[in-house]
Design a protein around this motif. Structure first.
Motif, PDB file in Angstrom:
ATOM      1  N   GLY A   1       8.169  89.801  38.780  1.00  0.00           N
ATOM      2  CA  GLY A   1       8.518  88.558  39.461  1.00  0.00           C
ATOM      3  C   GLY A   1       7.317  87.937  40.140  1.00  0.00           C
ATOM      4  N   PHE A   2       6.478  88.786  40.733  1.00  0.00           N
ATOM      5  CA  PHE A   2       5.258  88.289  41.382  1.00  0.00           C
ATOM      6  C   PHE A   2       4.318  87.671  40.349  1.00  0.00           C
ATOM      7  N   ASP A   3       4.200  88.315  39.198  1.00  0.00           N
ATOM      8  CA  ASP A   3       3.372  87.760  38.115  1.00  0.00           C
ATOM      9  C   ASP A   3       3.887  86.385  37.682  1.00  0.00           C
ATOM     10  N   LEU A   4       5.212  86.261  37.596  1.00  0.00           N
ATOM     11  CA  LEU A   4       5.821  84.975  37.252  1.00  0.00           C
ATOM     12  C   LEU A   4       5.425  83.907  38.262  1.00  0.00           C
ATOM     13  N   MET A   5       5.499  84.250  39.551  1.00  0.00           N
ATOM     14  CA  MET A   5       5.178  83.298  40.599  1.00  0.00           C
ATOM     15  C   MET A   5       3.705  82.892  40.553  1.00  0.00           C
ATOM     16  N   VAL A   6       2.836  83.849  40.302  1.00  0.00           N
ATOM     17  CA  VAL A   6       1.398  83.555  40.221  1.00  0.00           C
ATOM     18  C   VAL A   6       1.109  82.667  39.015  1.00  0.00           C
ATOM     19  N   ASP A   7       1.683  83.016  37.860  1.00  0.00           N
ATOM     20  CA  ASP A   7       1.462  82.248  36.633  1.00  0.00           C
ATOM     21  C   ASP A   7       1.930  80.802  36.776  1.00  0.00           C
ATOM     22  N   ARG A   8       3.017  80.597  37.531  1.00  0.00           N
ATOM     23  CA  ARG A   8       3.561  79.234  37.683  1.00  0.00           C
ATOM     24  C   ARG A   8       2.950  78.489  38.871  1.00  0.00           C
ATOM     25  N   GLY A   9       2.079  79.168  39.634  1.00  0.00           N
ATOM     26  CA  GLY A   9       1.485  78.529  40.807  1.00  0.00           C
ATOM     27  C   GLY A   9       2.425  78.452  41.990  1.00  0.00           C
TER      28      GLY A   9
END
Length: 331
Positions: free
Chosen positions: A306-314
């Motif tokens: 989930g954290f990776d998702l948030m980072v990837d989407r800014g």
């Protein structure tokens, strides 16, 4: 002249985290208030909304006074109030119950780490307000017949002492589970039923394939936990927890932005790890401890996705940091 005491790192971190939590709650409560038709539940939702809005305003004042930037929050841009209701009225009540319960625990952790008078006063008041909200939501759930009590046991007749190390054994011949272990199993299962209903609704409306897959995985983790711990209760002849009735409509239009959804899951993962860790600390039977360790690891891995998702989407905001002294000391 009064000496102004600077905020500590713990106080800055606590205020920063609570701002995001309460700002997100304001958005979600706005949605539930817009659709809910039950007058008793609506009154509680309005009270919860006003409390969260007050918390956002108080944190904003403190951070502004200190010259600290306010985190980017959520707004009406993250809500689609024209979307059909995704949940029935009772889910709004379950939401207040679950969020106030988790907020009591999370805010308690922060409160014991702060010392400046205005900050401590704020967090002590917040604990009192969320405790009252939890009490009111529990009473309303009881009156509407949707609160499932933990299992009953016969009252103990005398004080006894542990005589053998086999008390810790959870494999082979096992002792009956004690009241602390029953409690943690019950509320872990209750929390996961809430998560499944949330996932069920969001899976109907999320169109982004990557986020859809992420929510699907979260639902499976909750289902596995429920099966594991209900099986244990059944073997102990404590019947297990019964699922709440379905509170999800057939809407396929999302009322929430993807950013709000993923941030909510990120917050729920964090508190879930803390609560399972607490359950682990109280469980003396080795099989229970092994299950809790397994699920903590699984949720940590899931949370990282989930954290990776948030980072990837800014969408992942950088929390306040200490300066890099090495960089500052470079010529």
């Amino acid at each position: 002249m009064e000496h102004k005491i600077r905020l500590t790192s713990a106080e800055i971190g606590g205020l920063w985290a609570i701002y995001i939590q309460e700002n997100m709650s304001v958005c979600l409560l706005t949605y539930f208030l817009h659709h809910n038709q039950d007058e008793e539940i609506k009154k509680l939702l309005q009270q919860a909304y006003e409390i969260s809005e007050g918390h956002v305003q108080k944190v904003t004042t403190i951070l502004n006074d200190e010259g600290i930037p306010i985190p980017d929050g959520f707004s009406e841009k993250d809500l689609n109030l024209e979307a059909p209701p995704l949940f029935y009225d009772m889910f709004g009540l379950s939401f207040v119950y679950s969020m106030s319960r988790m907020s009591m625990i999370n805010t308690g952790f922060i409160t014991v780490n702060v010392a400046r008078k205005d900050v401590m006063d704020f967090f002590v008041t917040m604990v009192q307000q969320t405790s009252k909200l939890y009490q009111q939501s529990t009473n309303l759930m009881l009156s509407k017949g949707i609160y499932d009590r933990p299992p009953m046991i016969p009252y103990p007749k005398e004080v006894k002492y542990i005589e053998k190390l086999s008390y810790l054994s959870g494999f082979g011949k096992k002792r009956p589970i004690n009241v602390a272990e029953i409690t943690e199993i019950f509320f872990n299962t209750e929390r996961n039923y809430f998560s499944i209903l949330l996932c069920m609704g969001l899976l109907q409306v999320v169109k982004d394939k990557e986020i859809h897959k992420y929510i699907e995985e979260g639902k499976k983790i909750s289902e596995k936990q429920i099966k594991t711990f209900n099986d244990i209760l059944m073997r102990e002849e404590l019947l297990g927890n019964i699922s709440t009735s379905i509170e999800v409509t057939d809407s396929t239009v999302s009322p929430f932005s993807d950013r709000l959804i993923v941030t909510l899951f990120h917050s729920l993962n964090a508190i879930d790890i803390a609560l399972i860790g607490h359950a682990l600390s109280l469980s003396m039977r080795s099989d229970l401890a092994a299950y809790y360790q397994k699920y903590i690891l699984e949720i940590l891995v899931y949370s990282a996705k989930g954290f990776d998702l948030m980072v990837d989407r800014g969408w992942a905001q950088l929390p306040p940091h200490a300066p890099s002294r090495r960089d500052l000391q470079k010529w």
